[in-house]
Write a protein that holds these residues in place. Structure first.
Motif, PDB file in Angstrom:
ATOM      1  N   PRO A 238       0.995  -1.172  -0.213  1.00  0.00           N
ATOM      2  CA  PRO A 238       0.237   0.003  -0.122  1.00  0.00           C
ATOM      3  C   PRO A 238       1.143   1.287   0.215  1.00  0.00           C
ATOM      4  O   PRO A 238       0.430   2.628  -0.522  1.00  0.00           O
ATOM      5  CB  PRO A 238      -0.407  -0.327   1.698  1.00  0.00           C
ATOM      6  N   ARG A 239       1.905   1.155   0.664  1.00  0.00           N
ATOM      7  CA  ARG A 239       2.532   2.159   0.486  1.00  0.00           C
ATOM      8  C   ARG A 239       3.291   2.413  -0.681  1.00  0.00           C
ATOM      9  O   ARG A 239       3.600   4.162  -0.854  1.00  0.00           O
ATOM     10  CB  ARG A 239       4.446   1.905   1.710  1.00  0.00           C
ATOM     11  N   LYS A 240       3.877   1.611  -1.512  1.00  0.00           N
ATOM     12  CA  LYS A 240       4.309   2.122  -2.551  1.00  0.00           C
ATOM     13  C   LYS A 240       2.922   2.065  -3.827  1.00  0.00           C
ATOM     14  O   LYS A 240       3.962   3.065  -4.422  1.00  0.00           O
ATOM     15  CB  LYS A 240       5.053   0.379  -3.337  1.00  0.00           C
ATOM     16  N   GLN A 241       2.269   1.551  -3.623  1.00  0.00           N
ATOM     17  CA  GLN A 241       1.050   2.112  -3.840  1.00  0.00           C
ATOM     18  C   GLN A 241       1.146   3.844  -4.250  1.00  0.00           C
ATOM     19  O   GLN A 241       0.594   4.288  -4.660  1.00  0.00           O
ATOM     20  CB  GLN A 241       0.001   1.508  -3.436  1.00  0.00           C
ATOM     21  N   ALA A 262       8.099  -3.709   9.653  1.00  0.00           N
ATOM     22  CA  ALA A 262       8.356  -2.628  10.888  1.00  0.00           C
ATOM     23  C   ALA A 262       6.566  -2.026  11.399  1.00  0.00           C
ATOM     24  O   ALA A 262       6.466  -2.299  13.001  1.00  0.00           O
ATOM     25  CB  ALA A 262       8.610  -1.563  10.461  1.00  0.00           C
ATOM     26  N   ARG A 263       5.932  -1.898  10.559  1.00  0.00           N
ATOM     27  CA  ARG A 263       4.445  -2.175  10.212  1.00  0.00           C
ATOM     28  C   ARG A 263       3.716  -3.319  11.448  1.00  0.00           C
ATOM     29  O   ARG A 263       2.592  -3.097  11.640  1.00  0.00           O
ATOM     30  CB  ARG A 263       3.630  -1.461   9.242  1.00  0.00           C
ATOM     31  N   LEU A 264       4.660  -4.007  10.812  1.00  0.00           N
ATOM     32  CA  LEU A 264       3.255  -5.399  11.012  1.00  0.00           C
ATOM     33  C   LEU A 264       3.976  -5.532  12.442  1.00  0.00           C
ATOM     34  O   LEU A 264       2.590  -5.518  12.880  1.00  0.00           O
ATOM     35  CB  LEU A 264       4.408  -6.244  10.244  1.00  0.00           C
ATOM     36  N   ILE A 265       4.880  -5.304  13.304  1.00  0.00           N
ATOM     37  CA  ILE A 265       5.053  -5.326  14.743  1.00  0.00           C
ATOM     38  C   ILE A 265       4.116  -4.362  15.820  1.00  0.00           C
ATOM     39  O   ILE A 265       3.757  -4.805  16.651  1.00  0.00           O
ATOM     40  CB  ILE A 265       7.006  -4.950  14.585  1.00  0.00           C
ATOM     41  N   GLU A 266       4.708  -2.980  14.533  1.00  0.00           N
ATOM     42  CA  GLU A 266       3.632  -2.346  15.756  1.00  0.00           C
ATOM     43  C   GLU A 266       2.393  -2.460  15.777  1.00  0.00           C
ATOM     44  O   GLU A 266       1.203  -1.885  16.556  1.00  0.00           O
ATOM     45  CB  GLU A 266       4.493  -0.675  14.791  1.00  0.00           C
ATOM     46  N   PRO A 369      -4.772   6.925   3.171  1.00  0.00           N
ATOM     47  CA  PRO A 369      -5.838   6.038   3.941  1.00  0.00           C
ATOM     48  C   PRO A 369      -6.323   5.583   4.937  1.00  0.00           C
ATOM     49  O   PRO A 369      -5.163   5.645   5.388  1.00  0.00           O
ATOM     50  CB  PRO A 369      -5.837   4.675   2.828  1.00  0.00           C
ATOM     51  N   PRO A 370      -7.073   6.164   6.016  1.00  0.00           N
ATOM     52  CA  PRO A 370      -7.031   6.206   7.677  1.00  0.00           C
ATOM     53  C   PRO A 370      -6.833   4.058   7.979  1.00  0.00           C
ATOM     54  O   PRO A 370      -5.842   3.652   9.083  1.00  0.00           O
ATOM     55  CB  PRO A 370      -8.274   5.746   7.579  1.00  0.00           C
ATOM     56  N   GLU A 371      -6.778   3.259   6.726  1.00  0.00           N
ATOM     57  CA  GLU A 371      -6.428   1.755   7.125  1.00  0.00           C
ATOM     58  C   GLU A 371      -5.123   1.946   7.466  1.00  0.00           C
ATOM     59  O   GLU A 371      -4.663   1.271   7.779  1.00  0.00           O
ATOM     60  CB  GLU A 371      -6.727   0.910   6.521  1.00  0.00           C
ATOM     61  N   TRP A 372      -3.644   2.854   7.316  1.00  0.00           N
ATOM     62  CA  TRP A 372      -2.618   3.073   6.742  1.00  0.00           C
ATOM     63  C   TRP A 372      -2.527   3.592   7.564  1.00  0.00           C
ATOM     64  O   TRP A 372      -1.218   3.806   7.553  1.00  0.00           O
ATOM     65  CB  TRP A 372      -2.107   2.844   5.831  1.00  0.00           C
ATOM     66  N   CYS A 373      -2.510   4.605   8.817  1.00  0.00           N
ATOM     67  CA  CYS A 373      -2.834   5.002   9.538  1.00  0.00           C
ATOM     68  C   CYS A 373      -2.729   4.784  10.937  1.00  0.00           C
ATOM     69  O   CYS A 373      -3.128   3.920  11.705  1.00  0.00           O
ATOM     70  CB  CYS A 373      -4.126   6.685   9.759  1.00  0.00           C
TER      71      CYS A 373
END
Length: 424
Positions: A238-241, A262-266, A369-373
């Motif tokens: 998603p970040r790439k897109q 890192a995001r997965l861990i967080e 988008p909110p799902e990645w915030c």
């Protein structure tokens, strides 16, 4: 008639023919290297690449033939094979040289593989994959000589249609294609054994690089490893897109997947993790009262400054938004002034409400988008901020880091967006 190896029965000198052929090759290559491909037609480039691919396979076939008969070189150098001479004269690592000689010896045992190389339809990489698969069949107690012949024929045919990696996968179960009745059950047993060996090999090492990063490596069973890869890429893509949509140059894929990991861990929910040491899985942060108030302060992950890891106070405050942490605030003599309450994520219903209210990252000009915030506390949790809707704002990972970075200030504008300003 002389028996000198350099003279054949027809009275010609093979060395002259070899030298002449090599001279012709070198001359042709020099001519091609003098050209600039930027001026070639597209059809010429395609034709060149296709023919060179075939020539490389044929060159490998010839090289392997010579290496397979290099015993006289070994006799001259006193080594068990020609690798010592290759190391000294060709500056090839001895291990790599021995690997080439081993491949040459192996290919010489398989007529169809050698013929495929000579015809240019089997590359050296594919030849290595095929011979490894065939050598394994030789040790299979169920397989017969006829099975081996059929397997070699099939794999050489597949080499014209598959990459080396695809061929490796097919090679693992080629016997099932040779005779499904006899080998399907054997394959299932072999897979069970392989999975058990994979479980035994599972390992993970983690170490502190001492430069603000943690290094790690490990080995996972294939099923778990693919799940891990999928989860990491789910966070990276998603970040790439979004970067592509905005026309921003993409960072290396390795960095994107690292950020995804890192995001997965967080985003792991601590309440779902096992308990150990008498507590749910939490991170303890030890920080002095002065550092808590100082934006450039430091904190310690863990209870012991000697064995713990030092991070900035800003990073500790950022973690408080996403992880379950317990801050231990110490006075001047390491007296515990506050064994602070355990921080929590915004609850799922609160995050849904934030997403309903805030359609994207609330940083000025950002549309992540909110799902990645992340749900950020406008008043830091460590400073007494409350986990409620009035104090919550959605920020993408980049702006969330800025919100806790000492080099920036931020303010909420009347329209609810957050404006970041670099400190002078």
């Amino acid at each position: 008639m002389s028996l000198d190896g350099s003279i054949d029965h027809w009275g010609t000198n093979p060395a002259d023919a070899i030298g002449a052929a090599l001279d012709a090759i070198e001359t042709s290559l020099a001519g091609l290297l003098a050209m600039d491909p930027d001026y070639w037609r597209t059809s010429q480039k395609k034709d060149f690449l296709a023919r060179v691919e075939k020539l490389q396979a044929q060159q490998a076939a010839l090289r392997l033939r010579v290496l397979a008969s290099s015993g006289d070189i070994a006799a001259e150098t006193g080594d068990k094979d020609a690798s010592a001479w290759m190391r000294a004269e060709l500056v090839v690592d001895k291990g790599a040289a021995r690997a080439q000689i081993k491949l040459a010896t192996t290919v010489a045992r398989y007529e169809l593989v050698a013929a495929g190389l000579a015809e240019g339809v089997v590359s050296q990489d594919k030849a290595r994959v095929i011979t490894r698969a065939l050598d394994k069949i030789k040790t299979d107690p169920i397989a017969t000589g006829e099975d081996l012949v059929l397997a070699e024929k099939l794999l050489v045919e597949y080499a014209t249609q598959m990459t080396a990696n695809e061929l490796r996968i097919v090679g693992k179960r080629i016997l099932v294609e040779v005779d499904p009745v006899r080998f399907e059950e054997a394959e299932a047993k072999a897979l069970l054994a392989e999975e058990e060996r994979a479980r035994q090999k599972t390992a993970l090492r983690v170490w502190d690089n001492g430069n603000g990063t943690i290094g790690f490596d490990g080995v996972l069973p294939t099923a778990i490893g693919m799940r891990f890869k999928t989860l990491v890429e789910a966070w990276a893509q998603p970040r790439k897109q979004r970067l592509v949509e905005k026309g921003v140059p993409l960072p290396p894929w390795e960095r994107l997947t690292g950020q995804g990991f890192a995001r997965l861990i967080e985003t792991i929910d601590p309440t779902t993790l096992p308990r150990h040491g008498g507590d749910a899985t939490v991170v303890n942060v030890v920080i002095s009262l002065a550092d808590l108030r100082n934006e450039l302060g430091t904190a310690t992950l863990g209870f012991d400054e000697t064995n713990g890891t030092t991070i900035t106070a800003a990073e500790a405050r950022r973690m408080a938004c996403n992880a379950t942490i317990i801050p231990w605030v110490l006075g001047g003599d390491s007296v515990v002034l506050d064994a602070g309450r355990e921080s929590r994520f915004f609850q799922p219903i609160q995050r849904k409400a934030l997403r309903l209210q805030q359609k994207c990252c609330q940083a000025e000009g950002c549309d992540m988008p909110p799902e990645w915030c992340d749900a950020h506390h406008l008043k830091p949790w460590a400073a007494g901020g409350r986990t409620d809707l009035n104090d919550g704002v959605l920020l993408c990972p980049h702006h969330h880091r800025l919100a806790h970075a000492p080099g920036y200030t931020h303010e909420r504008l009347p329209d609810g967006t957050i404006r970041f300003t670099r400190r002078p």
